[in-house]
Design a protein around this motif. Structure first.
Motif, PDB file in Angstrom:
ATOM      1  N   GLY A  70       0.799  -1.214   0.000  1.00 33.50           N
ATOM      2  CA  GLY A  70       0.000   0.000   0.000  1.00 33.50           C
ATOM      3  C   GLY A  70       0.835   1.269   0.000  1.00 33.50           C
ATOM      4  N   GLY A 135      -3.246  -7.802  -2.912  1.00 27.99           N
ATOM      5  CA  GLY A 135      -2.881  -6.399  -2.718  1.00 27.99           C
ATOM      6  C   GLY A 135      -3.531  -5.805  -1.491  1.00 27.99           C
ATOM      7  N   ASN A 136      -2.770  -4.975  -0.802  1.00 25.23           N
ATOM      8  CA  ASN A 136      -3.269  -4.276   0.383  1.00 25.23           C
ATOM      9  C   ASN A 136      -3.416  -2.784   0.090  1.00 25.23           C
ATOM     10  OD1 ASN A 136      -1.788  -2.722   3.102  1.00 25.23           O
ATOM     11  ND2 ASN A 136      -3.742  -3.753   3.345  1.00 25.23           N
ATOM     12  N   SER A 137      -4.545  -2.205   0.502  1.00 25.81           N
ATOM     13  CA  SER A 137      -4.760  -0.765   0.398  1.00 25.81           C
ATOM     14  C   SER A 137      -4.580  -0.296  -1.048  1.00 25.81           C
ATOM     15  CB  SER A 137      -3.814  -0.040   1.357  1.00 25.81           C
ATOM     16  OG  SER A 137      -4.183   1.307   1.516  1.00 25.81           O
ATOM     17  N   GLY A 140      -4.211  -3.031  -3.379  1.00 19.08           N
ATOM     18  CA  GLY A 140      -5.458  -3.684  -3.763  1.00 19.08           C
ATOM     19  C   GLY A 140      -6.104  -3.001  -4.950  1.00 19.08           C
ATOM     20  N   ALA A 141      -6.032  -1.661  -4.980  1.00 11.35           N
ATOM     21  CA  ALA A 141      -6.560  -0.921  -6.131  1.00 11.35           C
ATOM     22  C   ALA A 141      -5.787  -1.268  -7.390  1.00 11.35           C
ATOM     23  CB  ALA A 141      -6.489   0.582  -5.861  1.00 11.35           C
ATOM     24  N   LEU A 159      -7.933  -9.256  -2.040  1.00  8.62           N
ATOM     25  CA  LEU A 159      -7.976  -7.836  -1.694  1.00  8.62           C
ATOM     26  C   LEU A 159      -7.962  -7.693  -0.180  1.00  8.62           C
ATOM     27  CD1 LEU A 159     -10.804  -6.872  -4.211  1.00  8.62           C
ATOM     28  CD2 LEU A 159      -8.334  -6.630  -4.554  1.00  8.62           C
ATOM     29  N   SER A 162      -8.568  -3.087   0.920  1.00  3.05           N
ATOM     30  CA  SER A 162      -8.220  -2.501  -0.373  1.00  3.05           C
ATOM     31  C   SER A 162      -8.941  -1.189  -0.644  1.00  3.05           C
ATOM     32  CB  SER A 162      -8.572  -3.507  -1.473  1.00  3.05           C
ATOM     33  OG  SER A 162      -8.433  -2.944  -2.755  1.00  3.05           O
ATOM     34  N   SER A 163      -8.247  -0.276  -1.275  1.00  2.00           N
ATOM     35  CA  SER A 163      -8.923   0.881  -1.855  1.00  2.00           C
ATOM     36  C   SER A 163      -9.460   0.463  -3.214  1.00  2.00           C
ATOM     37  CB  SER A 163      -7.954   2.062  -1.976  1.00  2.00           C
ATOM     38  OG  SER A 163      -6.862   1.739  -2.803  1.00  2.00           O
ATOM     39  N   SER A 180     -10.786   6.143  -1.180  1.00  2.00           N
ATOM     40  CA  SER A 180      -9.906   5.180  -1.816  1.00  2.00           C
ATOM     41  C   SER A 180      -8.482   5.339  -1.333  1.00  2.00           C
ATOM     42  CB  SER A 180      -9.951   5.367  -3.349  1.00  2.00           C
ATOM     43  OG  SER A 180     -11.206   5.029  -3.850  1.00  2.00           O
ATOM     44  N   TRP A 269     -10.324  -8.261   5.629  1.00  2.00           N
ATOM     45  CA  TRP A 269     -10.457  -6.902   6.151  1.00  2.00           C
ATOM     46  C   TRP A 269     -10.269  -6.866   7.668  1.00  2.00           C
ATOM     47  CZ3 TRP A 269     -11.520  -4.245   1.696  1.00  2.00           C
ATOM     48  CH2 TRP A 269     -11.553  -2.842   1.781  1.00  2.00           C
TER      49      TRP A 269
END
Length: 338
Positions: A70, A135-137, A140-141, A159, A162-163, A180, A269
């Motif tokens: 992230g 993916g984190n944060s 994740g996007a 995710l 994730s944003s 986001s 989450w």
């Protein structure tokens, strides 16, 4: 006249105090060679991708998994996950441009779309036709963007806080984009101020990083001093502070078509995430049919750091790898992999 002199003395005193305070906060850039020597590992490689020398860490063998960190973070956020996944998979973590040991991109390609194109270019360079994504944060996007752009290449999607969740009703586009980047992340808003950002380039207080990490953990007692030191020192890597300001000031370019996300998807989450609320997890679950959502009630924004073995066990199970429930024990053993 006397009161004018008094005001002048007061202002001069305040100015000297501010200058003295800024001198105390001054931090020099850490040269790349110096920071590399401290934080690269035997598994580290620097791979040129579209003109950027990207820091990549490989561990394990088998089907590839890209691990995407992230904002403000680095590939080190995946340390435990890489260790636990590597007996079964080829794990590939990397520092995005403007982060970690990769450093800045001369062309300032720091958007989610830019990062997604970098992942696809790296996969092509490594001759990886198909891969898993986690993916984190912000990562994740990026994973969402990659999966939307090339769903044929993505085996599974994971995710983590994730944003990039789709716009919810009664929200404007601007408010969605803000969330986001992390709804509770006051540090983003702080350094977007032009005065603060100018100071940030040379005077970067470590206590802000300590406060920041306390925000992203659900349990402050799990924060190690080494973690705070790492986040802080990697930000001081030459060029990273400037890159951070450039990244936060540019338009948020992304275009995810959620209808194309038909691959198996796991959403993890932290129930105590103050940066991206749990409501965004439910929005993603709704937007991605068939996705699985798991909420860790006591974790914050970075479960793979705060509760690494518990969170990776859920991911391994999702991938078809069974582990003992108490594999935190010193004598832990993995049972089998399908």
């Amino acid at each position: 006249m006397i009161w004018i002199k008094r005001i002048g003395k007061l202002l001069a005193g305040l100015l000297l105090t501010v200058v003295f305070f800024l001198l105390l906060l001054y931090r020099r850039d850490i040269p790349a060679e110096e920071i590399n020597a401290k934080y690269q590992t035997p598994q580290s490689h620097f791979i040129e991708v579209d003109g950027v020398n990207v820091h990549v860490r490989f561990l394990g063998e088998g089907e590839p998994i890209f691990l995407l960190h992230g904002s403000f973070s680095s590939l080190h956020t995946w340390d435990v996950w890489q260790q636990e996944l590597s007996p079964y998979y080829l794990t590939i973590s990397l520092d995005f441009p403007g982060h970690g040991l990769t450093g800045p991109d001369e062309l300032k390609r720091y958007s989610v779309k830019d990062y997604s194109e970098l992942i696809l270019a790296l996969a092509e360079k490594l001759n990886l036709r198909k891969f898993h994504l986690a993916g984190n944060s912000m990562g994740g996007a990026v994973a969402l963007q990659v999966a939307s752009t090339r769903p044929d290449q993505v085996l599974t999607l994971n995710l983590i806080d994730s944003s990039g969740a789709p716009r919810m009703e009664a929200r404007s586009l601007d408010s969605t984009q803000t969330s986001s980047r992390g709804g509770g992340a006051w540090v983003f808003k702080l350094i977007e101020n032009p005065i603060i950002s100018t100071v940030f380039l040379k005077c970067t207080p470590k206590f802000l990083f300590a406060m920041n990490i306390k925000e992203v953990y659900g349990d402050e007692s799990k924060i190690q001093s080494e973690t705070t030191d790492r986040y802080f020192e990697l930000m001081l890597r030459e060029g990273n502070r400037r890159a951070t300001l450039d990244r936060l000031s540019m338009p948020r370019k992304s275009s995810v078509d959620f209808k194309r996300l038909t691959m198996p998807t796991l959403i993890l989450w932290g129930g105590k995430d103050s940066w991206i609320p749990v409501s965004q997890a439910y929005a993603l679950e709704k937007a991605i049919p068939g996705s699985n959502l798991i909420i860790f009630d006591d974790a914050g924004h970075v479960p793979m750091e705060e509760i690494p073995t518990e969170s990776v066990a859920e991911y391994l199970s999702f991938l078809g790898v069974e582990v003992r429930k108490k594999y935190l024990d010193p004598n832990k053993q993995m049972v089998y992999a399908d």
